[in-house]
Design an enzyme around this catalytic site. Structure first.
Site, mmCIF file in Angstrom:
data_model
loop_
_atom_site.group_PDB
_atom_site.id
_atom_site.type_symbol
_atom_site.label_atom_id
_atom_site.label_comp_id
_atom_site.label_asym_id
_atom_site.label_seq_id
_atom_site.Cartn_x
_atom_site.Cartn_y
_atom_site.Cartn_z
ATOM 1 N N CYS A 1 -5.912 -0.088 6.863
ATOM 2 C CA CYS A 1 -5.814 0.554 5.513
ATOM 3 C C CYS A 1 -7.067 1.312 5.188
ATOM 4 C CB CYS A 1 -5.749 -0.511 4.426
ATOM 5 S SG CYS A 1 -5.376 -0.010 2.886
ATOM 6 N N CYS B 1 0.942 -1.179 -0.042
ATOM 7 C CA CYS B 1 0.074 -0.094 -0.006
ATOM 8 C C CYS B 1 0.974 1.203 -0.026
ATOM 9 C CB CYS B 1 -0.895 0.011 1.314
ATOM 10 S SG CYS B 1 -1.913 1.350 1.294
ATOM 11 N N HIS C 1 -2.178 -4.267 4.919
ATOM 12 C CA HIS C 1 -1.946 -3.876 6.162
ATOM 13 C C HIS C 1 -3.126 -3.464 6.984
ATOM 14 C CE1 HIS C 1 -2.680 0.601 6.066
ATOM 15 N NE2 HIS C 1 -2.338 0.301 4.497
HETATM 16 ZN ZN LIG Z 1 -3.514 1.239 2.995
#
Ligand SMILES: [Zn+2]
Length: 222
Positions: free
Chosen positions: A102, A43, A99
Site C-alpha cells: 500500500c 483502500c 493490502h
Molecule cells: Zn493502498
C-alpha cells in the site's frame, strides 16, 4: 495500456447484455432494492476491487474506499456510510481490507511527503508510532507488511468503538467487524483474526491481535 473512454461505454454495453443473458431480470430486480450482507472498507488503490476479488455481483457488497483504508471517528463520510450499512441495510459483516504494497502505508512508514494526503496518512503514522516497539526491530519489508496489517487491526477497533456499532450491539443487532489483508502479488485474501462482534470483548480481541507482533525486548512494559 491506454483505454479510451468510448471503449468503456462499449465494455459497459457488452457487460450489461451478458449479465442480463446469464441472469434474466437481474437489473430490474436490483433496481428495486439492494440487500447486501457485506460492507467492504478498503483502500482506493485500483488493484484492490472489492467485487472482483470476492466474486460478488453488484448488489452483494456495500463499498467504502479511501487512501489506506482508514476509519477516523471524525470522518463523517465513512461514519455515514457505515451507519447506512448497519442501520438501514442491516449488513451482517463489515470487513476492513488492507493490502500489502500500500503506497499510503509506505509513505506513512518512510515519512515521504506526498501532499494533502500527508494529513490523512498521519493516522497511519500514529499507528506506527503507537506500535513502534513491535515494528522497529523488523527488516524494512517485514515492517511495511506488518504496518499494513496493524493498520487494519486499528481500523477494526475504530469501527467497533464507533457509536454506530456500539448502538447496534446494544439493541442486539447481529453484525461483526473483521480485518483482512490482500496480497497484490498472489491475489489472495488473508484473515487477520481480529473479528469483533461483542462490545465486551473488543479490547481483548484487539490486544490479542496486536500481541502477535512481539517486541524484541521482553522487558518493555507496553
Ligand atoms: Zn493502498
Amino acid at each position: 495500456m491506454s483505454t479510451e473512454l468510448p471503449e468503456l461505454f462499449a465494455n459497459n454495453r457488452r457487460w450489461a447484455a451478458a449479465t442480463e443473458r446469464r441472469e434474466p431480470g437481474f437489473f430490474t430486480r436490483l433496481a428495486q432494492q439492494q440487500s447486501p450482507k457485506y460492507m467492504w472498507i478498503g483502500c482506493a488503490d485500483s488493484r484492490v476491487p472489492a467485487n472482483e476479488i470476492t466474486g460478488l455481483d453488484p448488489g452483494e457488497v456495500f463499498v467504502h474506499r479511501n487512501v489506506a483504508n482508514v476509519v477516523v471517528h471524525s470522518d463523517l463520510n465513512a461514519l455515514s456510510t457505515i451507519q447506512f450499512a448497519v442501520d438501514s441495510l442491516k449488513v451482517r459483516h463489515i470487513i476492513i481490507v488492507g493490502h500489502y504494497g500500500c503506497a499510503g502505508v509506505r509513505a506513512a512508514l518512510s515519512g515521504t511527503r506526498v501532499g494533502l494526503a500527508d494529513n490523512w496518512l498521519r493516522h497511519v503514522q500514529d499507528v506506527r508510532l503507537r506500535h513502534r516497539k513491535r515494528l522497529q526491530h523488523m527488516p524494512p519489508q517485514q515492517q511495511e507488511d506488518a504496518l499494513c496489517e496493524m493498520n487494519v487491526i486499528e481500523q477494526v477497533g475504530n469501527v467497533a468503538l464507533s457509536t454506530v456499532l456500539q448502538d447496534a450491539w446494544t439493541r442486539g443487532q447481529q453484525v461483526a467487524v473483521h480485518g483482512w489483508v490482500y496480497g497484490l502479488s498472489d491475489g489472495l485474501l488473508k484473515d487477520l483474526h481480529v473479528t469483533m462482534d461483542d462490545p465486551e470483548t473488543v479490547v481483548a480481541v484487539f490486544a490479542a491481535a496486536i500481541k502477535r507482533y512481539p517486541r524484541v525486548a521482553a522487558a518493555d512494559d507496553e
